[in-house]
Scaffold this motif. Structure first.
Motif, PDB file in Angstrom:
ATOM      1  N   ARG A 293     -96.215  50.416  48.100  1.00  0.00           N
ATOM      2  CA  ARG A 293     -95.528  49.975  46.895  1.00  0.00           C
ATOM      3  C   ARG A 293     -95.169  48.507  47.025  1.00  0.00           C
ATOM      4  O   ARG A 293     -94.160  48.150  47.638  1.00  0.00           O
ATOM      5  CB  ARG A 293     -94.272  50.820  46.659  1.00  0.00           C
ATOM      6  CG  ARG A 293     -94.553  52.275  46.311  1.00  0.00           C
ATOM      7  CD  ARG A 293     -93.295  52.934  45.816  1.00  0.00           C
ATOM      8  NE  ARG A 293     -92.790  52.269  44.610  1.00  0.00           N
ATOM      9  CZ  ARG A 293     -91.556  52.449  44.141  1.00  0.00           C
ATOM     10  NH1 ARG A 293     -90.706  53.221  44.775  1.00  0.00           N
ATOM     11  NH2 ARG A 293     -91.175  51.836  43.039  1.00  0.00           N
ATOM     12  N   ARG A 294     -95.985  47.688  46.430  1.00  0.00           N
ATOM     13  CA  ARG A 294     -95.748  46.252  46.458  1.00  0.00           C
ATOM     14  C   ARG A 294     -96.050  45.662  45.092  1.00  0.00           C
ATOM     15  O   ARG A 294     -96.939  46.124  44.384  1.00  0.00           O
ATOM     16  CB  ARG A 294     -96.615  45.582  47.525  1.00  0.00           C
ATOM     17  CG  ARG A 294     -96.299  46.028  48.949  1.00  0.00           C
ATOM     18  CD  ARG A 294     -96.993  45.127  49.953  1.00  0.00           C
ATOM     19  NE  ARG A 294     -96.596  45.478  51.314  1.00  0.00           N
ATOM     20  CZ  ARG A 294     -97.334  46.243  52.120  1.00  0.00           C
ATOM     21  NH1 ARG A 294     -98.484  46.706  51.704  1.00  0.00           N
ATOM     22  NH2 ARG A 294     -96.908  46.517  53.347  1.00  0.00           N
ATOM     23  N   PHE A 295     -95.303  44.643  44.752  1.00  0.00           N
ATOM     24  CA  PHE A 295     -95.535  43.918  43.515  1.00  0.00           C
ATOM     25  C   PHE A 295     -96.187  42.574  43.843  1.00  0.00           C
ATOM     26  O   PHE A 295     -95.732  41.879  44.755  1.00  0.00           O
ATOM     27  CB  PHE A 295     -94.224  43.667  42.765  1.00  0.00           C
ATOM     28  CG  PHE A 295     -93.631  44.905  42.152  1.00  0.00           C
ATOM     29  CD1 PHE A 295     -94.371  46.065  42.030  1.00  0.00           C
ATOM     30  CD2 PHE A 295     -92.327  44.906  41.684  1.00  0.00           C
ATOM     31  CE1 PHE A 295     -93.836  47.202  41.474  1.00  0.00           C
ATOM     32  CE2 PHE A 295     -91.778  46.038  41.123  1.00  0.00           C
ATOM     33  CZ  PHE A 295     -92.525  47.188  41.012  1.00  0.00           C
ATOM     34  N   PHE A 296     -97.242  42.246  43.079  1.00  0.00           N
ATOM     35  CA  PHE A 296     -97.930  40.969  43.252  1.00  0.00           C
ATOM     36  C   PHE A 296     -97.630  40.090  42.033  1.00  0.00           C
ATOM     37  O   PHE A 296     -97.911  40.490  40.896  1.00  0.00           O
ATOM     38  CB  PHE A 296     -99.438  41.166  43.384  1.00  0.00           C
ATOM     39  CG  PHE A 296     -99.872  41.782  44.691  1.00  0.00           C
ATOM     40  CD1 PHE A 296    -100.518  41.018  45.653  1.00  0.00           C
ATOM     41  CD2 PHE A 296     -99.640  43.121  44.969  1.00  0.00           C
ATOM     42  CE1 PHE A 296    -100.912  41.576  46.857  1.00  0.00           C
ATOM     43  CE2 PHE A 296    -100.031  43.690  46.170  1.00  0.00           C
ATOM     44  CZ  PHE A 296    -100.673  42.913  47.122  1.00  0.00           C
ATOM     45  N   SER A 297     -97.064  38.936  42.270  1.00  0.00           N
ATOM     46  CA  SER A 297     -96.826  37.981  41.181  1.00  0.00           C
ATOM     47  C   SER A 297     -97.677  36.732  41.437  1.00  0.00           C
ATOM     48  O   SER A 297     -97.802  36.268  42.576  1.00  0.00           O
ATOM     49  CB  SER A 297     -95.345  37.603  41.096  1.00  0.00           C
ATOM     50  OG  SER A 297     -94.908  37.005  42.295  1.00  0.00           O
ATOM     51  N   PHE A 298     -98.244  36.214  40.354  1.00  0.00           N
ATOM     52  CA  PHE A 298     -99.209  35.115  40.465  1.00  0.00           C
ATOM     53  C   PHE A 298     -98.612  33.849  39.856  1.00  0.00           C
ATOM     54  O   PHE A 298     -98.169  33.852  38.702  1.00  0.00           O
ATOM     55  CB  PHE A 298    -100.519  35.499  39.777  1.00  0.00           C
ATOM     56  CG  PHE A 298    -101.182  36.694  40.411  1.00  0.00           C
ATOM     57  CD1 PHE A 298    -102.126  36.525  41.406  1.00  0.00           C
ATOM     58  CD2 PHE A 298    -100.842  37.986  40.026  1.00  0.00           C
ATOM     59  CE1 PHE A 298    -102.726  37.625  42.005  1.00  0.00           C
ATOM     60  CE2 PHE A 298    -101.432  39.082  40.617  1.00  0.00           C
ATOM     61  CZ  PHE A 298    -102.371  38.907  41.617  1.00  0.00           C
ATOM     62  N   PRO A 308     -90.644  46.206  46.010  1.00  0.00           N
ATOM     63  CA  PRO A 308     -89.990  46.522  44.737  1.00  0.00           C
ATOM     64  C   PRO A 308     -88.598  47.134  44.873  1.00  0.00           C
ATOM     65  O   PRO A 308     -87.752  46.930  44.009  1.00  0.00           O
ATOM     66  CB  PRO A 308     -90.971  47.503  44.079  1.00  0.00           C
ATOM     67  CG  PRO A 308     -91.771  48.065  45.188  1.00  0.00           C
ATOM     68  CD  PRO A 308     -91.869  46.987  46.223  1.00  0.00           C
ATOM     69  N   SER A 309     -88.347  47.902  45.942  1.00  0.00           N
ATOM     70  CA  SER A 309     -87.046  48.565  46.055  1.00  0.00           C
ATOM     71  C   SER A 309     -85.927  47.568  46.307  1.00  0.00           C
ATOM     72  O   SER A 309     -84.785  47.783  45.891  1.00  0.00           O
ATOM     73  CB  SER A 309     -87.093  49.612  47.175  1.00  0.00           C
ATOM     74  OG  SER A 309     -87.407  48.992  48.415  1.00  0.00           O
ATOM     75  N   THR A 310     -86.236  46.453  46.970  1.00  0.00           N
ATOM     76  CA  THR A 310     -85.216  45.444  47.269  1.00  0.00           C
ATOM     77  C   THR A 310     -85.412  44.146  46.500  1.00  0.00           C
ATOM     78  O   THR A 310     -84.528  43.285  46.506  1.00  0.00           O
ATOM     79  CB  THR A 310     -85.230  45.122  48.777  1.00  0.00           C
ATOM     80  OG1 THR A 310     -86.511  44.589  49.135  1.00  0.00           O
ATOM     81  CG2 THR A 310     -84.952  46.375  49.595  1.00  0.00           C
ATOM     82  N   CYS A 311     -86.580  44.036  45.838  1.00  0.00           N
ATOM     83  CA  CYS A 311     -86.938  42.809  45.101  1.00  0.00           C
ATOM     84  C   CYS A 311     -86.947  41.585  46.022  1.00  0.00           C
ATOM     85  O   CYS A 311     -86.655  40.461  45.593  1.00  0.00           O
ATOM     86  CB  CYS A 311     -85.984  42.584  43.928  1.00  0.00           C
ATOM     87  SG  CYS A 311     -86.212  43.770  42.595  1.00  0.00           S
ATOM     88  N   ARG A 312     -87.257  41.799  47.267  1.00  0.00           N
ATOM     89  CA  ARG A 312     -87.336  40.695  48.223  1.00  0.00           C
ATOM     90  C   ARG A 312     -88.801  40.347  48.498  1.00  0.00           C
ATOM     91  O   ARG A 312     -89.644  41.229  48.611  1.00  0.00           O
ATOM     92  CB  ARG A 312     -86.642  41.065  49.536  1.00  0.00           C
ATOM     93  CG  ARG A 312     -85.145  41.260  49.409  1.00  0.00           C
ATOM     94  CD  ARG A 312     -84.545  41.667  50.742  1.00  0.00           C
ATOM     95  NE  ARG A 312     -83.092  41.847  50.626  1.00  0.00           N
ATOM     96  CZ  ARG A 312     -82.319  42.271  51.626  1.00  0.00           C
ATOM     97  NH1 ARG A 312     -82.874  42.563  52.815  1.00  0.00           N
ATOM     98  NH2 ARG A 312     -81.014  42.401  51.453  1.00  0.00           N
ATOM     99  N   PRO A 313     -89.104  39.066  48.630  1.00  0.00           N
ATOM    100  CA  PRO A 313     -90.496  38.676  48.944  1.00  0.00           C
ATOM    101  C   PRO A 313     -90.879  39.087  50.360  1.00  0.00           C
ATOM    102  O   PRO A 313     -90.089  38.970  51.286  1.00  0.00           O
ATOM    103  CB  PRO A 313     -90.475  37.161  48.792  1.00  0.00           C
ATOM    104  CG  PRO A 313     -89.040  36.766  48.947  1.00  0.00           C
ATOM    105  CD  PRO A 313     -88.225  37.897  48.424  1.00  0.00           C
ATOM    106  N   ARG A 314     -92.085  39.606  50.491  1.00  0.00           N
ATOM    107  CA  ARG A 314     -92.581  40.062  51.786  1.00  0.00           C
ATOM    108  C   ARG A 314     -93.663  39.132  52.337  1.00  0.00           C
ATOM    109  O   ARG A 314     -93.803  38.998  53.556  1.00  0.00           O
ATOM    110  CB  ARG A 314     -93.156  41.478  51.672  1.00  0.00           C
ATOM    111  CG  ARG A 314     -92.113  42.557  51.447  1.00  0.00           C
ATOM    112  CD  ARG A 314     -92.788  43.917  51.311  1.00  0.00           C
ATOM    113  NE  ARG A 314     -93.697  44.177  52.433  1.00  0.00           N
ATOM    114  CZ  ARG A 314     -93.314  44.723  53.579  1.00  0.00           C
ATOM    115  NH1 ARG A 314     -92.048  45.037  53.779  1.00  0.00           N
ATOM    116  NH2 ARG A 314     -94.206  44.948  54.538  1.00  0.00           N
TER     117      ARG A 314
END
Length: 527
Positions: A293-298, A308-314
């Motif tokens: 579960r990861r969000f990719f922003s461009f 996504p659970s912490t909204c912290r960049p990985r």
């Protein structure tokens, strides 16, 4: 001669159906005499009446004419007429008078997605007439669809039906469209259930919540169970159901609340369950992080990956990074901004993202968070679609920086596989590739709608119907919406005054049109 006899066969069939006012398959004297009186037939022949047919042609003496007796009466008439002209054509074997039991005019059929369905036509005749099957006026034998076949005995066979096959199917004799049987096919699905989270640990007196996503046709009924026993909802201080039962809130948890909570969805399609485990203890065990579960922003400087659970960049991929295994930059040297088209998720393994200004598609591993493949394309790849059933990514290339003129289509096969990919062109249309205005791939079917000569601004699929918003190719002036049958491509309706973007609700049960105007956006709800 044979063609002449077939014309008479059709005429007699129509006559019998027209005379049989009560549709019981027999002609009584009262029916014939009443018809002759209403049509003033006695003026044609003094002393003769249609009712006299009972006296001369009722061979079984039951006081009425059945189909065979009616046929024999006209058969004798034809023979006398033909004998004075030429020898009777031996190919003439009789008149087929079609009939259908009143109780069989409408037939309801229910099937599950994936079933094979055979539908019999109950329109009969003597001799048995050839039959025709239609859907929304379209002849099914001319569709050339492998999953739809009409057998020699007149039955219709549908292979591995989907929701798009639901609807009305009609059958009738080829030469008589007055006697029609309608078959209403309803398709249902096995309920789909997914609970989140799968596991959670709570301290005493805390609150726990479980979400249950339910889908299916018809919409399933939701029930909650604990350890295989129905949950007692009549405890407002303990349990709270939200959103038609799709969210369960457990208040003020204690040790007794530890257990397996099951969300059960039931419908005519069957019963499906999914389980979420709750553990109550003094020191909760930390739950493992879901690595997928990861969000990719461009961004113009590169790509940022979030938890996504912490909204912290990985993780981040900079525009100036060199793509592994190549000598190419992700976007360019320092100061060159990134330009992105569309990004899609492929089988929860990869993210495909297009770079229109570089004429390529990047493949990013969701687990490793690195670029693993670069796929060259035609000019300006903008739109991407993933078709899970085919494991393909479809690309729409604009060929220009703006959405004008015609476009090209390419396909990336085995998109979820770990391999070197390439974009190929599908089979040409009218011996040309560069004539595409737009494509649309409905979910979950892997069918393709290619529109020519009209610019499709947006489109939606609702239970086997395709709704298309159209614009003029050059002026982009909206020209209304078309309603098509997905299966036969039959145009069912045209709404010139309905302007806007058709959008389907997530449960595929409602259609909403977004009408953009100078004063704002108007929502036009439609069932």
């Amino acid at each position: 001669m044979s063609q002449d006899n077939h014309s008479k066969e059709y005429l007699v069939s129509i006559m019998f159906s027209h005379y049989d006012r009560n549709n019981n398959g027999n002609l009584e004297r009262e029916e014939l005499e009443q018809f002759a009186e209403n049509e003033d037939l006695e003026e044609l022949c003094r002393g003769c009446n249609l009712g006299h047919m009972i006296s001369y042609d009722d061979t079984d003496g039951d006081g009425k004419l059945n189909v065979n007796e009616f046929y024999m009466a006209f058969s004798k008439l034809y023979k006398k007429s033909l004998h004075t002209q030429i020898q009777l054509d031996r190919s003439y074997v009789g008149v087929s008078v079609v009939s259908l039991d009143k109780s069989l005019e409408v037939n309801h059929i229910s099937a599950r997605v994936g079933d094979n369905v055979e539908i019999k036509c109950d329109v009969t005749g003597t001799p048995p007439p050839p039959l025709m099957w239609r859907r929304n006026g379209a002849d099914l034998e001319t569709l050339n669809e492998s999953e739809i076949r009409v057998f020699n005995d007149g039955s219709l066979y549908l292979t591995k039906v989907q929701l798009i096959h639901a609807g009305n199917y009609t059958c009738h004799a080829v030469r008589n469209q007055d006697v029609v049987q309608t078959h209403i096919l309803t398709i249902h699905t096995i309920p789909e259930v997914k609970v989140t989270p799968r596991f959670q640990a709570k301290r005493l007196k805390e609150e726990a919540s479980i979400r249950c996503h339910v889908a299916g046709e018809p919409l399933p009924r939701v029930e909650w169970l604990k350890n295989d026993e129905a949950l007692n909802h009549d405890q407002p201080d303990k349990y709270n159901l939200v959103g038609n039962g799709t969210k369960l809130v457990i208040k003020n948890v204690d040790y007794a609340d530890t257990g397996a909570y099951m969300c059960q969805a039931s419908s005519i399609g069957g019963i499906t369950r999914d389980i979420s485990s709750l553990v109550v203890q003094e020191q909760p065990t930390p739950t493992t992080e879901n690595e997928e579960r990861r969000f990719f922003s461009f961004h113009n400087w590169g790509i940022l990956v979030y938890e996504p659970s912490t909204c912290r960049p990985r993780h981040e991929i900079r525009s100036t990074d060199v793509i592994p295994g190549t000598q190419e930059y992700v976007c360019g040297v320092q100061g060159v901004p990134c330009s992105w088209g569309r990004a899609i998720n492929v089988a929860n393994r990869y993210v495909y993202v297009s770079q229109p200004d570089k004429d390529r598609v990047l493949v990013i591993s969701e687990i490793q968070m690195v670029i693993v493949d670069v796929v060259p394309t035609d000019k300006n790849p903008v739109q991407l679609w993933y078709v899970p059933s085919l494991d393909q990514v479809w690309i729409l290339n604009w060929r220009n920086e703006k959405d004008i003129d015609v476009k090209t289509v390419q396909v990336i096969e085995d998109a979820a596989q770990k391999k070197k990919h390439r974009a190929i062109r599908p089979e040409p249309i009218d011996a040309q590739f560069d004539i595409i205005q737009n494509i649309y791939i409905p979910e979950p079917q892997a069918s393709l709608l290619i529109v020519k000569n009209v610019l499709v601004y947006s489109r939606a699929v609702l239970h086997g119907f395709v709704v298309i918003e159209c614009q003029e190719p050059v002026t982009n002036r909206p020209t209304g919406q078309l309603l098509l049958d997905y299966l036969t491509d039959t145009v069912l309706a045209y709404k010139p005054n309905l302007l806007g973007k058709p959008t389907i609700s997530p449960d595929s049960r409602h259609l909403v049109t977004l009408d953009k105007q100078d004063t704002g956006v108007t929502l036009v709800p439609m069932v």
